[in-house]
Write a protein that holds these residues in place. Sequence first.
Motif, PDB file in Angstrom:
ATOM      1  N   SER A  79     -63.893  51.901 -49.762  1.00  0.00           N
ATOM      2  CA  SER A  79     -64.686  52.244 -50.945  1.00  0.00           C
ATOM      3  C   SER A  79     -64.378  53.644 -51.468  1.00  0.00           C
ATOM      4  N   SER A  80     -63.297  54.247 -50.981  1.00  0.00           N
ATOM      5  CA  SER A  80     -62.945  55.608 -51.399  1.00  0.00           C
ATOM      6  C   SER A  80     -61.830  55.582 -52.432  1.00  0.00           C
ATOM      7  N   ALA A  81     -61.965  56.399 -53.445  1.00  0.00           N
ATOM      8  CA  ALA A  81     -60.967  56.477 -54.511  1.00  0.00           C
ATOM      9  C   ALA A  81     -59.883  57.486 -54.164  1.00  0.00           C
ATOM     10  N   VAL A  82     -58.669  57.209 -54.598  1.00  0.00           N
ATOM     11  CA  VAL A  82     -57.601  58.202 -54.491  1.00  0.00           C
ATOM     12  C   VAL A  82     -57.775  59.196 -55.632  1.00  0.00           C
ATOM     13  N   PRO A  83     -57.162  60.377 -55.549  1.00  0.00           N
ATOM     14  CA  PRO A  83     -57.323  61.365 -56.623  1.00  0.00           C
ATOM     15  C   PRO A  83     -56.890  60.831 -57.983  1.00  0.00           C
ATOM     16  N   GLU A  84     -57.595  61.267 -59.003  1.00  0.00           N
ATOM     17  CA  GLU A  84     -57.356  60.833 -60.378  1.00  0.00           C
ATOM     18  C   GLU A  84     -55.924  61.099 -60.830  1.00  0.00           C
ATOM     19  N   ARG A  85     -55.275  62.109 -60.264  1.00  0.00           N
ATOM     20  CA  ARG A  85     -53.911  62.441 -60.703  1.00  0.00           C
ATOM     21  C   ARG A  85     -52.915  61.304 -60.446  1.00  0.00           C
ATOM     22  N   TYR A  86     -53.289  60.357 -59.604  1.00  0.00           N
ATOM     23  CA  TYR A  86     -52.388  59.236 -59.322  1.00  0.00           C
ATOM     24  C   TYR A  86     -52.665  58.012 -60.204  1.00  0.00           C
ATOM     25  N   ALA A  87     -53.584  58.149 -61.143  1.00  0.00           N
ATOM     26  CA  ALA A  87     -53.994  56.989 -61.937  1.00  0.00           C
ATOM     27  C   ALA A  87     -52.815  56.332 -62.649  1.00  0.00           C
ATOM     28  N   GLY A  88     -51.878  57.133 -63.114  1.00  0.00           N
ATOM     29  CA  GLY A  88     -50.743  56.580 -63.841  1.00  0.00           C
ATOM     30  C   GLY A  88     -49.818  55.729 -62.991  1.00  0.00           C
ATOM     31  N   GLN A  89     -49.842  55.919 -61.678  1.00  0.00           N
ATOM     32  CA  GLN A  89     -48.996  55.122 -60.781  1.00  0.00           C
ATOM     33  C   GLN A  89     -49.666  53.810 -60.368  1.00  0.00           C
ATOM     34  N   ILE A  90     -50.954  53.683 -60.644  1.00  0.00           N
ATOM     35  CA  ILE A  90     -51.666  52.450 -60.318  1.00  0.00           C
ATOM     36  C   ILE A  90     -51.575  51.535 -61.530  1.00  0.00           C
ATOM     37  N   LEU A  91     -50.789  50.481 -61.401  1.00  0.00           N
ATOM     38  CA  LEU A  91     -50.446  49.631 -62.534  1.00  0.00           C
ATOM     39  C   LEU A  91     -51.559  48.674 -62.929  1.00  0.00           C
ATOM     40  N   GLY A  92     -52.523  48.484 -62.053  1.00  0.00           N
ATOM     41  CA  GLY A  92     -53.606  47.552 -62.341  1.00  0.00           C
ATOM     42  C   GLY A  92     -54.094  46.898 -61.071  1.00  0.00           C
ATOM     43  N   GLN A  95     -47.798  59.361 -52.972  1.00  0.00           N
ATOM     44  CA  GLN A  95     -47.072  60.622 -52.791  1.00  0.00           C
ATOM     45  C   GLN A  95     -45.564  60.404 -52.768  1.00  0.00           C
ATOM     46  N   GLU A  96     -45.157  59.214 -52.341  1.00  0.00           N
ATOM     47  CA  GLU A  96     -43.730  58.874 -52.354  1.00  0.00           C
ATOM     48  C   GLU A  96     -43.231  58.502 -53.746  1.00  0.00           C
ATOM     49  N   GLY A  97     -44.141  58.518 -54.729  1.00  0.00           N
ATOM     50  CA  GLY A  97     -43.774  58.182 -56.101  1.00  0.00           C
ATOM     51  C   GLY A  97     -43.770  56.697 -56.394  1.00  0.00           C
ATOM     52  N   ARG A  98     -44.351  55.897 -55.489  1.00  0.00           N
ATOM     53  CA  ARG A  98     -44.321  54.443 -55.687  1.00  0.00           C
ATOM     54  C   ARG A  98     -45.406  54.001 -56.672  1.00  0.00           C
ATOM     55  N   LYS A  99     -45.123  52.876 -57.328  1.00  0.00           N
ATOM     56  CA  LYS A  99     -46.096  52.255 -58.211  1.00  0.00           C
ATOM     57  C   LYS A  99     -46.868  51.213 -57.416  1.00  0.00           C
ATOM     58  N   VAL A 100     -48.177  51.177 -57.632  1.00  0.00           N
ATOM     59  CA  VAL A 100     -49.076  50.397 -56.782  1.00  0.00           C
ATOM     60  C   VAL A 100     -49.952  49.492 -57.638  1.00  0.00           C
ATOM     61  N   VAL A 101     -50.203  48.281 -57.124  1.00  0.00           N
ATOM     62  CA  VAL A 101     -51.150  47.343 -57.730  1.00  0.00           C
ATOM     63  C   VAL A 101     -52.293  47.142 -56.737  1.00  0.00           C
TER      64      VAL A 101
END
Length: 549
Positions: A479-492, A436-442
């Motif tokens: 084991s819970s997924a974050v919302p799909e809308r954040y997929a682009g911020q998850i780098l891998g 939500q803070e706009g950070r990129k996450v691995v």
Amino acid sequence: MDGGKRVNRHFTGGLVAAVALSLAVAGCGQGGDGDGGASAPAGPASTAPTPDPSATPSATPSATPSPIQSYPLSAEPRTIPSVREHEAARGPGWKPAAGTAVVVAKGSGVLADEARLLAGELKAAYRGETAPRPGDVELALNTGQAGGPESYTLTTRDGRVRISAPDQAGAFYGTRTVKQALRSGGTVPEGVIRDRPGKPQRGLNLDIARKHFDASWIEARLREMADLKMNQLVLHFSDDQGFRVQSTTHPEVVSRDHLTTAQVRRILALAARLHITVVPEIDSPGHLGAVLRAYPQLQLRNVQGTPRQGAIDISKAESAKVVDDLIREYAALFPGPWFHVGADEYQALTVRDPAASYPQLAQAARQRFGANATVEDLATGWLNDRAAVANKAKKTAKAWNDGFFAGGEVTADKGIEVEYWTGKEIGAREPVEYLQEGRKVVNLNDEYLYYVLGEPNEFTYPTGRRIYEEWTPLVLRGSSAVPERYAGQILGGRFAVWCDLADAQTQAQVADGIRMPLRATAQKLWDPAAPELTWAQFQELGRKLGGGA
């Protein structure tokens, strides 16, 4: 099987030959020279009987061609990770034969290293930048090709294979598909493969600080990762138990068992050829026990004078100088675009009242950041300062998620990549807060991706099956997924080996224990969708591919 992977079917080889031969013997083109153009490439051609000169044309029997070989539609090659799209076709596919060579297309000389590697693996010749012959594999650079730098298109047709890609990495991954398809099925199937990764960062995190790993063992892991189309190896080489890479700026901190600079350069050279970036990690302000043995005056002590294991006193200017010296030295040695600065598990922040236990830190925070500043603010300032040193060396900084704090006077720089591993720390924040803070996450979710030697602290060795069947890059915590809308911020993501109890396993046992979990991780980072193979089928495929993949 997804019907979308079986489109635009082509009829090639023997079927085309059959049509041409049928037309010829039926009288098409009568009066010609009898050659009929190119000969049919597949199936035995029949020879028409010599006409009886005494017979009338109407009495001449119709010629019937002998049976011609035909092929079913090709099936998707079995590889790890699986290819994203396969366009089936009819034909024999491709496999090496006498005279097979690997070539690069005209103007694609930058792919020579990739071509030479494949030629060696196939025990074939490398003929350089020249036109392909029947039976060859051709690599071509096509900078205008869609799909991203790590994508590729692999076409198997007319007894040849052509791999085209917009960048060298994509061409290399195409060669990995050739290698695995031959191992799993004996041929590269007819048709067209269009392939690309789901995430840009896919790799392995290796703790060589607590346990010394031989250079040759690390190189073997690089080769394994390359066949799995992984592109990032993070070396955690500084911790309480050891400092494992030779240093010229601070040789006094280096452990007896370590990698020499020459060994590191050899590892880096191999990684570069395999399109893997090696990322150094110097974890601070915690996990610095090996450094602090040489600098005991910098060790953090509480108000009673009790030292805290591995923690450096971030209120002292000399602490920053020593750590920054090391960051600059290894930023110069490791050529990749990242530097991991750690920031996790700082012991000053694990007590009930950090300001009361460590008044020197609280005072330093107020002096630098104002009357309302806390020890958390001072730690955030430390993180930002180390990231700035990395940035000055033209590196993007990475840091563990528990080094990021909310609601203070100081905010962690938004350019630092969040390496999310746990939600067990004091004041733990949900993964979605970082997003939500706009950070990129691995993603290094310790529920699935942590292989901790000796299984301390309720860790258990992760299974490839759980990763394969349950985990995706969206599952950052538990084991819970974050919302799909954040997929682009998850780098891998990366699978991680931690050596808390270093002697619990040998190097060989670690290699064997992580083999299937690493394969499962590679599969889900390349394609996060539910896999087509069952876990049992995936395991069997792994056995066919052997230790190299």
